[in-house]
Design a protein around this motif. Structure first.
Motif, PDB file in Angstrom:
ATOM      1  N   ALA A 252      -2.279  -4.452 -19.717  1.00  0.00           N
ATOM      2  CA  ALA A 252      -2.299  -5.762 -19.036  1.00  0.00           C
ATOM      3  C   ALA A 252      -2.825  -5.607 -17.609  1.00  0.00           C
ATOM      4  O   ALA A 252      -3.598  -6.439 -17.114  1.00  0.00           O
TER       5      ALA A 252
ATOM      6  N   GLU B 102      -6.557  -5.139 -17.691  1.00  0.00           N
ATOM      7  CA  GLU B 102      -7.226  -6.442 -17.897  1.00  0.00           C
ATOM      8  C   GLU B 102      -7.241  -7.251 -16.608  1.00  0.00           C
ATOM      9  O   GLU B 102      -8.251  -7.855 -16.249  1.00  0.00           O
ATOM     10  N   SER B 103      -6.123  -7.230 -15.866  1.00  0.00           N
ATOM     11  CA  SER B 103      -6.067  -8.054 -14.641  1.00  0.00           C
ATOM     12  C   SER B 103      -7.062  -7.537 -13.594  1.00  0.00           C
ATOM     13  O   SER B 103      -7.537  -8.293 -12.757  1.00  0.00           O
TER      14      SER B 103
ATOM     15  N   ARG C  53     -14.435 -10.063 -13.381  1.00  0.00           N
ATOM     16  CA  ARG C  53     -14.578 -11.335 -14.102  1.00  0.00           C
ATOM     17  C   ARG C  53     -15.985 -11.889 -13.871  1.00  0.00           C
ATOM     18  O   ARG C  53     -16.195 -12.811 -13.123  1.00  0.00           O
TER      19      ARG C  53
ATOM     20  N   GLU D 214       1.141  -9.877 -25.028  1.00  0.00           N
ATOM     21  CA  GLU D 214       1.209 -11.124 -24.248  1.00  0.00           C
ATOM     22  C   GLU D 214       2.387 -11.095 -23.283  1.00  0.00           C
ATOM     23  O   GLU D 214       2.270 -11.493 -22.129  1.00  0.00           O
TER      24      GLU D 214
ATOM     25  N   GLY E 184       1.746  -9.475 -20.201  1.00  0.00           N
ATOM     26  CA  GLY E 184       0.829 -10.176 -19.300  1.00  0.00           C
ATOM     27  C   GLY E 184      -0.611 -10.188 -19.745  1.00  0.00           C
ATOM     28  O   GLY E 184      -1.474 -10.759 -19.077  1.00  0.00           O
TER      29      GLY E 184
ATOM     30  N   LYS F 146      -3.969 -11.347 -21.552  1.00  0.00           N
ATOM     31  CA  LYS F 146      -4.416 -12.679 -21.944  1.00  0.00           C
ATOM     32  C   LYS F 146      -5.430 -12.600 -23.086  1.00  0.00           C
ATOM     33  O   LYS F 146      -5.443 -13.397 -23.992  1.00  0.00           O
ATOM     34  N   SER F 147      -6.328 -11.608 -23.024  1.00  0.00           N
ATOM     35  CA  SER F 147      -7.426 -11.529 -23.989  1.00  0.00           C
ATOM     36  C   SER F 147      -7.008 -10.677 -25.184  1.00  0.00           C
ATOM     37  O   SER F 147      -7.405  -9.522 -25.340  1.00  0.00           O
TER      38      SER F 147
END
Ligand code: BV8
Ligand code: ZN
Length: 232
Positions: free
Chosen positions: A76, A79-80, A84, A102, A105, A107-108
């Motif tokens: 997570a 990913e954060s 982007r 999930e 945290g 999302k994808s």
């Protein structure tokens, strides 16, 4: 990782093992207590719906008692921090039906084998969030029929969003497989797909899997240690 723009991460039951969720093929795994044919096929559901509903009701209820572990949290965080913009992408394709990615945290997350906390109506094909038992035949929220089944992809059924997965594999620079035995297709073939398009491939698993020889690199260990270490 700086040279990596597009990454696909495949996860299996092994990433949730340290959270206390049974894997399928380790000693005492789910399938040892139940034969696959008895609980994870459409034929099983037609033959004995109460047994199959009970099997998934128990696993759905168990979700309230487990937490994400360091591996889920590390993904997570990755990913954060992932850039982007339209020249970068990160996708977590999970074979798992739990919601620990999930809850950490992420999302994808793409659940190719469905989700415990989702119900599918066999009458109108609607899918809806569902946290309680299905075994007592609650009515479908869309059509009212008492025709809800677990929203799980059983053996012999088509996994979800395969086009989206293959598109991501075709553009991946890096494919990482975490906590899967490489026993079940089509997921077990993703490493070859990604490599055919030029991706580098890495396996993080407790032990060598049926697919280890397909990976550029294969590291053995517990996901709770290997995944954070990989990202440090
Ligand atoms: C399809 C949901 C066709 C259920 C799952 C005959 C008839 C029909 C189909 C087939 C057939 N023969 C072969 C097939 C294909 C079949 C298949 O691959 N069978 C295998 C058994 C040979 N596949 C299918 O049926 C798929 N569908 O083929 O459709 C089609 C085509 C066109 C149109 C229509 C249809 C669907 C497969 C999906 C089945 N559903 N899950 C549920 O969850 O109850 S699969 C099930 O096994 C799990 O979901 C999981 O995804 C999957 C694989 O298990 P793993 O995640 O890898 O877990 P496992 O226990 O095996 O391994 C855990 C690993 O973690 C181990 O390696 C261990 O070392 C490691 N580990 C443990 N602890 C840790 C750890 N690693 C790190 N840290 C730790 N702490
Ligand atoms: Zn319905």
């Amino acid at each position: 990782m700086a040279d990596i723009r597009n990454i696909v991460i495949l996860t299996g039951a092994g990433i949730s093992a340290e959270s206390g969720i049974d894997t399928f093929r380790d000693a005492g795994g789910l399938w040892e207590k139940h034969r696959i044919e008895d609980v994870a096929t459409p034929e099983a559901f037609a033959r004995n719906p109460a047994l199959v509903q009970g099997f998934y009701d128990a696993r759905r209820a168990a979700l309230d008692t487990v937490e994400p572990n360091a591996a889920h949290r590390a993904l997570a965080r990755l990913e954060s921090e992932w850039p982007r913009d339209d020249s970068h992408s990160l996708l977590i394709v999970t074979q798992n039906v739990d919601d620990l990615h999930e809850r950490a945290g992420a999302k994808s997350v793409l659940h190719m084998h469905g989700r415990l906390r989702s119900a599918l109506c066999t009458a109108c094909r609607a899918r809806m969030e569902w946290h309680g038992p299905l075994g007592d035949a609650p009515p479908c929220e869309a059509c009212g029929a008492p025709a809800l089944r677990p929203d799980i992809v059983w053996f012999g059924e088509m996994p979800y969003e395969m086009e989206r997965i293959y598109a991501a594999l075709a553009s991946a620079d890096l494919f990482v497989s975490i906590g899967t035995s490489g026993a079940v297709y089509p997921a077990a073939g993703f490493v070859q797909e990604a490599a055919a398009y030029g991706a580098r491939t890495l396996e993080l698993n407790l032990e060598r899997s049926e697919g280890s020889h397909w990976f550029d690199e294969s590291r053995q260990g517990r996901a709770g240690e290997l995944v954070p270490a990989w990202l440090d």
